[in-house]
Structures are given as C-alpha cells and as structure tokens.
Design a protein around this motif. Sequence first.
Motif, short mmCIF file in Angstrom:
data_model
loop_
_atom_site.label_atom_id
_atom_site.label_comp_id
_atom_site.label_asym_id
_atom_site.label_seq_id
_atom_site.Cartn_x
_atom_site.Cartn_y
_atom_site.Cartn_z
N GLU A 81 0.82 -1.20 0.00
CA GLU A 81 0.00 0.00 0.00
C GLU A 81 0.86 1.26 0.00
OE1 GLU A 81 -2.94 0.21 3.00
OE2 GLU A 81 -4.19 -1.38 2.15
N ALA A 82 2.02 1.18 0.66
CA ALA A 82 2.91 2.33 0.71
C ALA A 82 3.36 2.72 -0.69
CB ALA A 82 4.13 2.01 1.59
N LEU A 83 3.56 1.72 -1.54
CA LEU A 83 3.97 1.97 -2.92
C LEU A 83 2.86 2.66 -3.70
CD1 LEU A 83 6.45 1.40 -4.70
CD2 LEU A 83 5.30 -0.65 -5.51
N VAL A 84 1.63 2.27 -3.42
CA VAL A 84 0.48 2.89 -4.10
C VAL A 84 0.35 4.35 -3.68
CG1 VAL A 84 -2.01 2.83 -4.40
CG2 VAL A 84 -0.74 0.69 -4.26
N TYR A 85 0.52 4.61 -2.39
CA TYR A 85 0.45 5.99 -1.91
C TYR A 85 1.59 6.84 -2.50
CZ TYR A 85 -3.11 4.60 1.45
OH TYR A 85 -4.27 4.14 2.03
N LEU A 86 2.75 6.21 -2.66
CA LEU A 86 3.88 6.91 -3.27
C LEU A 86 3.57 7.25 -4.73
CD1 LEU A 86 6.75 7.95 -2.91
CD2 LEU A 86 7.60 5.68 -3.52
N TRP A 159 8.09 9.42 -9.48
CA TRP A 159 7.39 8.37 -10.23
C TRP A 159 8.27 7.13 -10.34
CZ3 TRP A 159 7.19 8.22 -16.20
CH2 TRP A 159 6.42 7.12 -16.62
N ALA A 160 9.56 7.33 -10.62
CA ALA A 160 10.49 6.19 -10.70
C ALA A 160 10.56 5.47 -9.35
CB ALA A 160 11.88 6.68 -11.12
N ALA A 161 10.59 6.26 -8.26
CA ALA A 161 10.66 5.66 -6.93
C ALA A 161 9.43 4.82 -6.63
CB ALA A 161 10.82 6.76 -5.88
N SER A 162 8.27 5.25 -7.16
CA SER A 162 7.02 4.53 -6.89
C SER A 162 6.95 3.18 -7.59
CB SER A 162 5.82 5.39 -7.30
OG SER A 162 5.73 5.49 -8.71
N SER A 163 7.90 2.92 -8.49
CA SER A 163 7.91 1.62 -9.17
C SER A 163 8.33 0.50 -8.22
CB SER A 163 8.85 1.65 -10.38
OG SER A 163 10.20 1.74 -9.98
N GLY A 164 9.16 0.83 -7.23
CA GLY A 164 9.62 -0.16 -6.26
C GLY A 164 10.59 -1.16 -6.82
#
Length: 227
Positions: A81-86, A159-164
């Motif tokens: 979920e943290a990735l989705v919020y990011l 945006w790149a960071a949100s890819s995980g």
Amino acid sequence: MLINDFTAALLIGLLGAGHCLGMCSGIASAITFSVKKEQSRQSSLLSLFLYNLGRVSSYSLAGALFAASSGALIVFFGGKEALVYLRMLAAVLMLFLALYVARIWFGLIKLEQAGQFIWKFIKPAAQLFIPLKHPLFAFPLGFLWGWLPCGLVYSTLSWAASSGSTSHGFIIMLGFGLGTLPAMLTVGTLSHQLKGFLNHHLFRYGSGLLLAVFAVHTFYIALKQLG
C-alpha cells in the motif's frame, strides 16, 4: 508496462525541454566554448555529448537508487500500500509539473529550493571541472550537474521511486534523460530558435495538458489498486 513507462518518461523529457534549456543551456554552451581554440570542432561536440551522457547517467542512477530504497521500505513495512500511496504522490507532483510547464502555477520552485541543501555539497565538486581542460572531463561534469535542483527531475524521480523496482526506476529515468537530449544537444543559434518555439503559449499549454492527463491517469490507476 515497462515499455509504456519508458515511453511516457521519454515524452515527459521532451515536453519539459523548455525548462531544460532554461536550467542547463548556459552550462552546455559554456562547455562548447571552453574547449581550447586549437582543438577541433569535433572535440567541442565530443564534450557536449559526454556532458549529456554524464547527465543522463546520473538521472538513471538516481532512478535506480530511489526505486531500490522505496522497494526496501515496502519490504520492511510489509505491505504494498505504501507503494500505491507513493504513486499517488508522484501523480500529484506530475500535476504540479503540468502547471509549472504551462506557467500557470510555480509551486515546484519550493521543491527546487529544498534541493539546494544537497546541491551546495555537490556544486563545488562540479565546478572543479570548469573550464574543461579535456573533453573527457565533460562526463564527470555532466554526472555531477545532473543533481542540480530541478522540479522536472524531482517529479519524474518520484514516479520512478514509486515503481519499487531498481531496474524499473533506472529505465524510467533513462527514458526521461533521453527525452531531454534533443533540446540539450542544441546550442548557439539553434538553441535560441528552439527556445522561441518551446516558449510559445500553444506549446506550453499543450505540454501542460498532456502532462496533466498523464497525472490524472496515474492517480486513477493507483486508486484502482487500492480498491
């Protein structure tokens, strides 16, 4: 999906070309003129190419590092979920970028100002290579100059960071960096002509609209993942 993200990042770099010229065209022009007069035009072009190669390399590395860090945090906290919020945050920053490119609202300047804290440590190292004593020094100069505080870079980096994913983050920022090349490889008279085109209100509003659509789409996808 990876190809789509690469293409979208490439488009962001292209649409943000006007901002790139405003931020970095001065140093790019200085590079071409700092090469010793007795050296050939080929050396000048090589310097410009290596500077931009270094700059794109720094973007790509930053994308990989930030994505790896976000991925590690997700594993640590035990949830995606943290990735989705990011990703939602990245969408909001992309919307801010759209307003910034269209010159409707300049809130991203605050983000650039925050980046000055890190830049003050990097800038002295970058200035060691100015003026260029050899074309090969243009690569480390570009690599260090790639960390210049820039709202366009920060928005795409979030945006790149949100890819995980380390590789995914690398590809996104690589695409973004390559998208900035057409503008950054033009110096001198052509650069002034390109600035005139990029600063035209139709191009600015059109670019802002496309970025806003992408931001809304990214936010919508993130919402669906939460549902």
